[in-house]
Enzyme design. Structure first.
Site, PDB file in Angstrom:
ATOM      1  N   ARG A   1      38.145  46.743  58.429  1.00 27.83           N
ATOM      2  CA  ARG A   1      38.978  47.939  58.522  1.00 27.83           C
ATOM      3  C   ARG A   1      38.416  48.928  59.539  1.00 27.83           C
ATOM      4  O   ARG A   1      37.225  48.943  59.818  1.00 27.83           O
ATOM      5  CB  ARG A   1      39.178  48.584  57.153  1.00 27.83           C
ATOM      6  CG  ARG A   1      37.930  49.023  56.436  1.00 27.83           C
ATOM      7  CD  ARG A   1      38.318  49.627  55.101  1.00 27.83           C
ATOM      8  NE  ARG A   1      37.143  49.890  54.292  1.00 27.83           N
ATOM      9  CZ  ARG A   1      37.126  50.732  53.281  1.00 27.83           C
ATOM     10  NH1 ARG A   1      38.228  51.392  52.964  1.00 27.83           N
ATOM     11  NH2 ARG A   1      36.029  50.918  52.576  1.00 27.83           N
TER      12      ARG A   1
ATOM     13  N   ALA B   1      31.211  34.857  62.640  1.00 27.11           N
ATOM     14  CA  ALA B   1      29.912  35.232  63.234  1.00 27.11           C
ATOM     15  C   ALA B   1      29.953  36.672  63.722  1.00 27.11           C
ATOM     16  O   ALA B   1      29.246  37.046  64.651  1.00 27.11           O
ATOM     17  CB  ALA B   1      29.573  34.276  64.379  1.00 27.11           C
TER      18      ALA B   1
ATOM     19  N   VAL C   1      29.215  41.160  59.779  1.00 27.36           N
ATOM     20  CA  VAL C   1      28.743  40.801  58.432  1.00 27.36           C
ATOM     21  C   VAL C   1      28.175  39.378  58.415  1.00 27.36           C
ATOM     22  O   VAL C   1      27.091  39.137  57.870  1.00 27.36           O
ATOM     23  CB  VAL C   1      29.879  40.945  57.386  1.00 27.36           C
ATOM     24  CG1 VAL C   1      29.416  40.489  56.015  1.00 27.36           C
ATOM     25  CG2 VAL C   1      30.374  42.385  57.325  1.00 27.36           C
TER      26      VAL C   1
ATOM     27  N   SER D   1      35.475  38.325  52.897  1.00 22.20           N
ATOM     28  CA  SER D   1      36.619  38.911  53.609  1.00 22.20           C
ATOM     29  C   SER D   1      37.464  39.772  52.680  1.00 22.20           C
ATOM     30  O   SER D   1      37.674  39.434  51.516  1.00 22.20           O
ATOM     31  CB  SER D   1      37.493  37.792  54.191  1.00 22.20           C
ATOM     32  OG  SER D   1      36.704  36.864  54.891  1.00 22.20           O
ATOM     33  N   ASN D   2      37.989  40.869  53.223  1.00 18.61           N
ATOM     34  CA  ASN D   2      38.803  41.812  52.440  1.00 18.61           C
ATOM     35  C   ASN D   2      40.312  41.583  52.602  1.00 18.61           C
ATOM     36  O   ASN D   2      40.715  41.025  53.620  1.00 18.61           O
ATOM     37  CB  ASN D   2      38.478  43.247  52.903  1.00 18.61           C
ATOM     38  CG  ASN D   2      37.289  43.811  52.145  1.00 18.61           C
ATOM     39  OD1 ASN D   2      37.183  43.618  50.954  1.00 18.61           O
ATOM     40  ND2 ASN D   2      36.409  44.514  52.852  1.00 18.61           N
TER      41      ASN D   2
ATOM     42  N   ARG E   1      25.053  50.094  46.492  1.00 19.28           N
ATOM     43  CA  ARG E   1      25.400  51.446  46.986  1.00 19.28           C
ATOM     44  C   ARG E   1      25.280  52.480  45.868  1.00 19.28           C
ATOM     45  O   ARG E   1      24.861  53.620  46.093  1.00 19.28           O
ATOM     46  CB  ARG E   1      26.825  51.440  47.552  1.00 19.28           C
ATOM     47  CG  ARG E   1      26.894  50.744  48.895  1.00 19.28           C
ATOM     48  CD  ARG E   1      28.289  50.702  49.472  1.00 19.28           C
ATOM     49  NE  ARG E   1      28.259  50.213  50.841  1.00 19.28           N
ATOM     50  CZ  ARG E   1      29.295  49.695  51.472  1.00 19.28           C
ATOM     51  NH1 ARG E   1      30.468  49.570  50.853  1.00 19.28           N
ATOM     52  NH2 ARG E   1      29.179  49.279  52.724  1.00 19.28           N
TER      53      ARG E   1
ATOM     54  N   HIS F   1      37.119  45.784  44.154  1.00 18.71           N
ATOM     55  CA  HIS F   1      36.290  46.241  45.288  1.00 18.71           C
ATOM     56  C   HIS F   1      37.165  47.096  46.209  1.00 18.71           C
ATOM     57  O   HIS F   1      37.421  46.771  47.354  1.00 18.71           O
ATOM     58  CB  HIS F   1      35.729  45.018  46.021  1.00 18.71           C
ATOM     59  CG  HIS F   1      34.972  45.354  47.266  1.00 18.71           C
ATOM     60  ND1 HIS F   1      33.861  46.160  47.271  1.00 18.71           N
ATOM     61  CD2 HIS F   1      35.165  44.983  48.564  1.00 18.71           C
ATOM     62  CE1 HIS F   1      33.404  46.271  48.513  1.00 18.71           C
ATOM     63  NE2 HIS F   1      34.189  45.573  49.313  1.00 18.71           N
TER      64      HIS F   1
ATOM     65  N   ASP G   1      32.591  30.291  64.099  1.00 20.02           N
ATOM     66  CA  ASP G   1      33.575  31.332  64.421  1.00 20.02           C
ATOM     67  C   ASP G   1      34.675  30.703  65.274  1.00 20.02           C
ATOM     68  O   ASP G   1      34.468  29.683  65.919  1.00 20.02           O
ATOM     69  CB  ASP G   1      32.907  32.495  65.176  1.00 20.02           C
ATOM     70  CG  ASP G   1      33.707  33.783  65.066  1.00 20.02           C
ATOM     71  OD1 ASP G   1      33.314  34.670  64.283  1.00 20.02           O
ATOM     72  OD2 ASP G   1      34.748  33.907  65.769  1.00 20.02           O
TER      73      ASP G   1
HETATM   74  N1  LIG Z   1      33.390  42.205  50.402  1.00 20.36           N
HETATM   75  C1  LIG Z   1      32.654  43.161  50.950  1.00 20.36           C
HETATM   76  O1  LIG Z   1      31.864  43.827  50.271  1.00 20.36           O
HETATM   77  C2  LIG Z   1      32.791  43.453  52.421  1.00 20.36           C
HETATM   78  C3  LIG Z   1      31.929  44.333  53.091  1.00 20.36           C
HETATM   79  C4  LIG Z   1      32.054  44.527  54.459  1.00 20.36           C
HETATM   80  C5  LIG Z   1      33.049  43.842  55.164  1.00 20.36           C
HETATM   81  N2  LIG Z   1      33.895  43.034  54.495  1.00 20.36           N
HETATM   82  C6  LIG Z   1      34.948  42.286  55.181  1.00 20.36           C
HETATM   83  O2  LIG Z   1      34.341  41.176  55.866  1.00 20.36           O
HETATM   84  C7  LIG Z   1      35.184  40.786  56.959  1.00 20.36           C
HETATM   85  C8  LIG Z   1      34.352  40.682  58.227  1.00 20.36           C
HETATM   86  O3  LIG Z   1      33.879  41.952  58.618  1.00 20.36           O
HETATM   87  P1  LIG Z   1      33.038  42.103  59.981  1.00 20.36           P
HETATM   88  O4  LIG Z   1      32.643  43.516  60.067  1.00 20.36           O
HETATM   89  O5  LIG Z   1      32.021  41.026  60.082  1.00 20.36           O
HETATM   90  O6  LIG Z   1      34.192  41.809  61.057  1.00 20.36           O
HETATM   91  P2  LIG Z   1      33.990  41.258  62.547  1.00 20.36           P
HETATM   92  O7  LIG Z   1      35.258  41.522  63.273  1.00 20.36           O
HETATM   93  O8  LIG Z   1      32.724  41.766  63.125  1.00 20.36           O
HETATM   94  O9  LIG Z   1      33.818  39.680  62.324  1.00 20.36           O
HETATM   95  C9  LIG Z   1      34.830  38.860  61.869  1.00 20.36           C
HETATM   96  C10 LIG Z   1      34.722  37.546  62.598  1.00 20.36           C
HETATM   97  O10 LIG Z   1      35.663  36.632  62.033  1.00 20.36           O
HETATM   98  C11 LIG Z   1      36.063  35.773  63.101  1.00 20.36           C
HETATM   99  N3  LIG Z   1      37.286  35.066  62.752  1.00 20.36           N
HETATM  100  C12 LIG Z   1      38.564  35.534  62.714  1.00 20.36           C
HETATM  101  N4  LIG Z   1      39.402  34.542  62.360  1.00 20.36           N
HETATM  102  C13 LIG Z   1      38.634  33.439  62.147  1.00 20.36           C
HETATM  103  C14 LIG Z   1      38.932  32.105  61.758  1.00 20.36           C
HETATM  104  N5  LIG Z   1      40.171  31.696  61.494  1.00 20.36           N
HETATM  105  N6  LIG Z   1      37.901  31.242  61.643  1.00 20.36           N
HETATM  106  C15 LIG Z   1      36.622  31.626  61.912  1.00 20.36           C
HETATM  107  N7  LIG Z   1      36.302  32.875  62.291  1.00 20.36           N
HETATM  108  C16 LIG Z   1      37.289  33.760  62.409  1.00 20.36           C
HETATM  109  C17 LIG Z   1      36.233  36.731  64.281  1.00 20.36           C
HETATM  110  O11 LIG Z   1      36.264  36.044  65.528  1.00 20.36           O
HETATM  111  C18 LIG Z   1      35.039  37.640  64.093  1.00 20.36           C
HETATM  112  O12 LIG Z   1      33.930  37.205  64.854  1.00 20.36           O
HETATM  113  C19 LIG Z   1      36.299  41.863  57.017  1.00 20.36           C
HETATM  114  O13 LIG Z   1      37.451  41.389  56.368  1.00 20.36           O
HETATM  115  C20 LIG Z   1      35.698  43.028  56.270  1.00 20.36           C
HETATM  116  O14 LIG Z   1      36.681  43.895  55.736  1.00 20.36           O
HETATM  117  C21 LIG Z   1      33.779  42.832  53.156  1.00 20.36           C
END
Ligand SMILES: NC(=O)c1ccc[n+]([C@@H]2O[C@H](COP(=O)([O-])OP(=O)(O)OC[C@H]3O[C@@H](n4cnc5c(N)ncnc54)[C@H](O)[C@@H]3O)[C@@H](O)[C@H]2O)c1
Length: 326
Positions: free
Chosen positions: A98, A24, A27, A135-136, A167, A191, A48
């Site tokens: 990141r 939550a 993203v 997730s990345n 993009r 990616h 979350d």
């Molecule tokens: N594929 C893509 O195009 C793309 C684009 C942007 C971001 N991302 C990736 O998406 C992921 C999330 O990015 P974000 O900016 O939302 O990060 P964020 O830190 O805002 O959110 C991540 C959330 O995951 C939760 N979390 C962690 N471990 C967990 C678990 N075991 N179970 C449930 N929830 C858990 C955290 O508490 C946090 O709220 C990152 O890995 C980021 O690199 C991917």
């Protein structure tokens, strides 16, 4: 069933869908917000691990329902997977993002464990779900999800190329001074900043190749700006971006629940297509009610093929890191 009732069932069936978004954070919450505003499902669960976060964001979003006029019911859950039970589609965004200077690949150690556990928990309560991985490092997380779950490959979709293509269209629209919606342009491959391949030779402004409007130098700049699109935002914002990633996740959910048969670039399991096997990588696919339904073979020239092979090599070496993790 009488014809008129069957038609009514078909008309309402998309509405009676259940979607879960895991994570939550930035993203996940943006993705959920897009899903709710467009009423892509009847029930939406935000989950979350952080106590209260998903419940709080779900309540906040529900308090926009009267203002925005949607009926999707959003609930939050702190790590209680029973609440996700019977989900048709699950979007996984959990994990760390990141920070400036980091590559997506730097996240593997932490995110691999998270994505694997989340997939197992999800399938316990939603054995037929279609899973979208955000997730990345996304290509490796998609590969891991496929290996760890063993579910049919069409039900695991990595979201990366969908965002990168959007993009790419943004960069082209800025150069051409046109609407991004009038452009057709795809990014294939991994990616990652160095693994994605914006296919400029194939890009069109309506039906005209964009290469007839941009000189060689401008084309190179558009490609380069697209490839560092994520890193540019990470530097500006201080963390990774969320509006376009969340919207891209929701666009895939929409294509699935509405059975749109839309063409997106997604990270999917390859079995000889584009000359690659035993890897998940971004290629053009048709997305519909069964997940990714078919891979569309774009004709690549020798240079594009070589870039694709190089991209696969980099992603494969990242996948090998999985073997070293406990
Ligand atoms: N594929 C893509 O195009 C793309 C684009 C942007 C971001 N991302 C990736 O998406 C992921 C999330 O990015 P974000 O900016 O939302 O990060 P964020 O830190 O805002 O959110 C991540 C959330 O995951 C939760 N979390 C962690 N471990 C967990 C678990 N075991 N179970 C449930 N929830 C858990 C955290 O508490 C946090 O709220 C990152 O890995 C980021 O690199 C991917």
């Amino acid at each position: 069933m009488p014809e008129h009732l069957f038609r009514l069932y078909l008309a309402t069936k998309n509405y009676y869908m259940k979607v879960t978004v895991v994570g939550a954070g930035a993203v996940g919450a943006t993705c959920a917000d897009n899903i709710a505003r467009r009423e892509l499902c009847h029930e939406l669960v935000l989950l979350d691990i952080k106590e209260g976060l998903a419940e709080g964001k779900a309540q906040d979003m529900m308090q926009t329902a009267a203002l925005l006029g949607f009926d999707t019911r959003i609930t939050g859950s702190t790590n209680d997977y029973e609440k996700t039970s019977g989900s048709d589609v699950v979007v996984i965004t959990s994990g760390i993002p990141r920070k400036p200077g980091m590559t997506r690949e730097d996240l593997i150690g932490t995110n691999a464990g998270i994505v694997k556990t989340v997939c197992e928990n999800i399938l316990r309560y939603s054995p037929d779900a279609i899973i979208i991985i955000i997730s990345n490092p996304m290509d490796t997380m998609t590969y891991l999800a496929l290996q760890a779950t063993g579910i049919p490959k069409n039900r695991i979709i990595g979201m990366g190329g969908t965002l990168d293509s959007s993009r790419f269209k943004y960069q082209l629209s800025q150069r051409l001074g046109c609407s991004a919606a009038d452009l057709n342009a795809v990014v294939i491959g991994g990616h990652g900043d160095t693994t994605m391949i914006p296919l400029i030779r194939h890009a069109t402004w309506n039906s005209s190749p964009v290469t007839s409007f941009l000189d060689g130098e401008q084309q190179k700049q558009v490609v380069a700006d697209t490839m560092v699109g994520g890193a540019t935002l990470t530097k500006l914002i201080g963390t990774s971006a969320w509006y376009a990633p969340g919207a891209a996740g929701a666009a895939l959910v929409e294509a699935i629940v509405r059975d749109e048969k839309k063409l997106f670039t997604c990270c999917v399991s390859l079995n000889g297509e584009y000359g690659q096997k035993d890897i998940c990588l971004g290629v053009p696919v048709v997305i519909g009610r069964n997940g990714w339904e078919k891979i569309i073979p774009f004709e690549l020239n020798a240079e594009e093929q070589a870039l694709f092979a190089k991209s696969a090599e980099a992603v494969r070496s990242m996948n090998d890191v999985l073997k070293t993790l406990a």
